[in-house]
Scaffold this motif. Structure first.
Motif, PDB file in Angstrom:
ATOM      1  N   ALA A   1       0.847  -1.196   0.000  1.00  0.00           N
ATOM      2  CA  ALA A   1       0.000   0.000   0.000  1.00  0.00           C
ATOM      3  C   ALA A   1       0.878   1.240   0.000  1.00  0.00           C
ATOM      4  N   VAL A   2       0.490   2.235  -0.791  1.00  0.00           N
ATOM      5  CA  VAL A   2       1.194   3.511  -0.813  1.00  0.00           C
ATOM      6  C   VAL A   2       0.257   4.579  -0.256  1.00  0.00           C
ATOM      7  N   GLU A   3       0.833   5.637   0.267  1.00  0.00           N
ATOM      8  CA  GLU A   3       0.030   6.732   0.818  1.00  0.00           C
ATOM      9  C   GLU A   3      -0.422   7.684  -0.286  1.00  0.00           C
ATOM     10  N   GLU A   4       0.496   8.030  -1.185  1.00  0.00           N
ATOM     11  CA  GLU A   4       0.173   8.944  -2.284  1.00  0.00           C
ATOM     12  C   GLU A   4       1.036   8.601  -3.488  1.00  0.00           C
ATOM     13  N   ILE A   5       0.524   8.910  -4.686  1.00  0.00           N
ATOM     14  CA  ILE A   5       1.314   8.825  -5.911  1.00  0.00           C
ATOM     15  C   ILE A   5       0.724   9.787  -6.920  1.00  0.00           C
ATOM     16  N   SER A   6       1.591  10.502  -7.638  1.00  0.00           N
ATOM     17  CA  SER A   6       1.118  11.453  -8.642  1.00  0.00           C
ATOM     18  C   SER A   6       2.263  11.773  -9.594  1.00  0.00           C
ATOM     19  N   TYR A   7       1.900  12.325 -10.765  1.00  0.00           N
ATOM     20  CA  TYR A   7       2.932  12.801 -11.679  1.00  0.00           C
ATOM     21  C   TYR A   7       3.571  14.056 -11.089  1.00  0.00           C
ATOM     22  N   VAL A   8       4.836  14.260 -11.426  1.00  0.00           N
ATOM     23  CA  VAL A   8       5.545  15.455 -10.959  1.00  0.00           C
ATOM     24  C   VAL A   8       5.170  16.626 -11.853  1.00  0.00           C
ATOM     25  N   ASP A   9       4.786  17.745 -11.241  1.00  0.00           N
ATOM     26  CA  ASP A   9       4.390  18.933 -11.997  1.00  0.00           C
ATOM     27  C   ASP A   9       5.525  19.422 -12.891  1.00  0.00           C
ATOM     28  N   ASN A  10       5.129  19.851 -14.104  1.00  0.00           N
ATOM     29  CA  ASN A  10       6.072  20.450 -15.066  1.00  0.00           C
ATOM     30  C   ASN A  10       7.216  19.500 -15.416  1.00  0.00           C
ATOM     31  N   SER A  11       6.941  18.213 -15.421  1.00  0.00           N
ATOM     32  CA  SER A  11       7.948  17.207 -15.772  1.00  0.00           C
ATOM     33  C   SER A  11       7.302  16.158 -16.664  1.00  0.00           C
ATOM     34  N   PRO A  12       8.096  15.348 -17.376  1.00  0.00           N
ATOM     35  CA  PRO A  12       7.533  14.281 -18.211  1.00  0.00           C
ATOM     36  C   PRO A  12       6.744  13.283 -17.372  1.00  0.00           C
ATOM     37  N   LYS A  13       5.865  12.522 -18.007  1.00  0.00           N
ATOM     38  CA  LYS A  13       5.047  11.525 -17.328  1.00  0.00           C
ATOM     39  C   LYS A  13       5.882  10.356 -16.795  1.00  0.00           C
ATOM     40  N   SER A  14       7.161  10.368 -17.123  1.00  0.00           N
ATOM     41  CA  SER A  14       8.041   9.310 -16.619  1.00  0.00           C
ATOM     42  C   SER A  14       8.546   9.621 -15.201  1.00  0.00           C
ATOM     43  N   GLU A  15       8.202  10.790 -14.701  1.00  0.00           N
ATOM     44  CA  GLU A  15       8.628  11.176 -13.354  1.00  0.00           C
ATOM     45  C   GLU A  15       7.414  11.266 -12.443  1.00  0.00           C
ATOM     46  N   VAL A  16       7.488  10.563 -11.316  1.00  0.00           N
ATOM     47  CA  VAL A  16       6.366  10.528 -10.386  1.00  0.00           C
ATOM     48  C   VAL A  16       6.861  10.774  -8.963  1.00  0.00           C
TER      49      VAL A  16
END
Length: 311
Positions: free
Chosen positions: A237-252
């Motif tokens: 289980a993870v607490e949170e996950i999201s894409y990094v703002d102003n970065s490629p979708k390969s960075e989370v």
């Protein structure tokens, strides 16, 4: 001086006898003073070049006996420290009270009851008072912003380790709490507080990671991770996950309450991604603010209280 004076120098005085007239010491004619030879004393003798004691033919000591400087015996850490001092240093009680507790069988060393007065222990021994493990050093907490290329271990067999980076941080025997891979970077905590380690090993510590993948993370996989995965029979289980703002979708950004980072690779490799970079951005309430890569700092009491409240 007159001519007469010169002619009369050395002549008889004329008062009888054959006394020669001496030169007067008046009016500046006093002879120059010469320095008297210095007296030799025992203090001026070189204790290295001359023996401290002298003896006559019969073997009787003569001369002055000089007291040799006392040699201070240096303590050897390998000899250990007395058990009562170890207990007193931990803050439980005084040395005298510790002797009483030792005599009544309330103290164990490495699982054995010790009643012997003057018994010596090593700093790494498991010393317990009434079942509670003692620590003769003050609790210390050091935060490091780890660079790449250093293994998270206290073993010298692994080459360059994080212990090399915090070698000058404290004299306490701290160890890394939690793990970061050799090529991972970011925040890593060190401590000698056994109770702290036990407490947060069970609860886990919330850590936020900035992760770079070899390709863009699909939205459906993002949702799967958010909802929780079961890998080889274990729920992750993870607490949170999201894409990094102003970065490629390969960075989370991934927030997870876990003391290691191998679980990160397990998650993404299970979904078909290779992890290229891992950076621990926050650890509990602690951040990398004003802490450059490769540097460390000691936690304040305020930060430690915030840490306990946040987890």
């Amino acid at each position: 001086m007159s001519r007469q004076d010169n002619t009369n120098r050395g002549k008889a005085s004329g008062r009888g006898g054959n006394n020669q007239r001496n030169r007067s010491n008046a009016r500046g004619n006093a002879p120059l003073k010469t320095e008297a030879p210095s007296k030799k004393t025992g203090r001026q003798q070189d204790p290295v070049s001359k023996p401290k004691l002298k003896f006559d033919k019969s073997g009787k000591e003569i001369g002055r006996r000089e007291v040799a400087p006392k040699q201070v015996k240096k303590s050897n850490p390998e000899d250990g420290i007395r058990l009562n001092k170890y207990i007193a240093n931990s803050g439980v009680c005084s040395r005298r009270e510790a002797d009483t507790f030792i005599a009544t069988g309330l103290v164990t060393v490495n699982g054995k009851i010790i009643n012997e007065m003057g018994y010596k222990v090593q700093l790494n021994d498991d010393v317990r008072f009434d079942g509670r493990r003692l620590n003769p050093e003050p609790n210390t907490y050091v935060l490091l912003n780890k660079p790449k290329g250093f293994a998270t271990t206290d073993s010298n067999a692994k080459g360059m380790t994080v212990m090399d980076l915090v070698a000058n941080a404290t004299t306490a025997k701290i160890k890394p709490f939690g793990r970061l891979g050799r090529n991972a970077t970011g925040l890593l905590l060190f401590t000698n507080d056994e109770e702290f380690v036990q407490k947060f090993s069970k609860k886990g510590i919330s850590r936020l990671f900035h992760i770079a993948l070899d390709k863009n993370l699909k939205a459906e996989h993002l949702k799967k991770i958010k909802d929780g995965l079961t890998i080889e029979g274990k729920e992750i289980a993870v607490e949170e996950i999201s894409y990094v703002d102003n970065s490629p979708k390969s960075e989370v950004g991934l927030k997870i309450k876990h003391t290691g980072n191998s679980v990160i690779r397990t998650i993404f490799e299970h979904l078909g991604y290779d992890v290229m970079r891992v950076d621990c951005v926050t650890l509990g309430p602690l951040t990398k603010k004003d802490l450059p890569r490769g540097r460390w700092r000691t936690l304040t009491s305020k930060e430690l209280n915030m840490f306990s409240m946040a987890n």
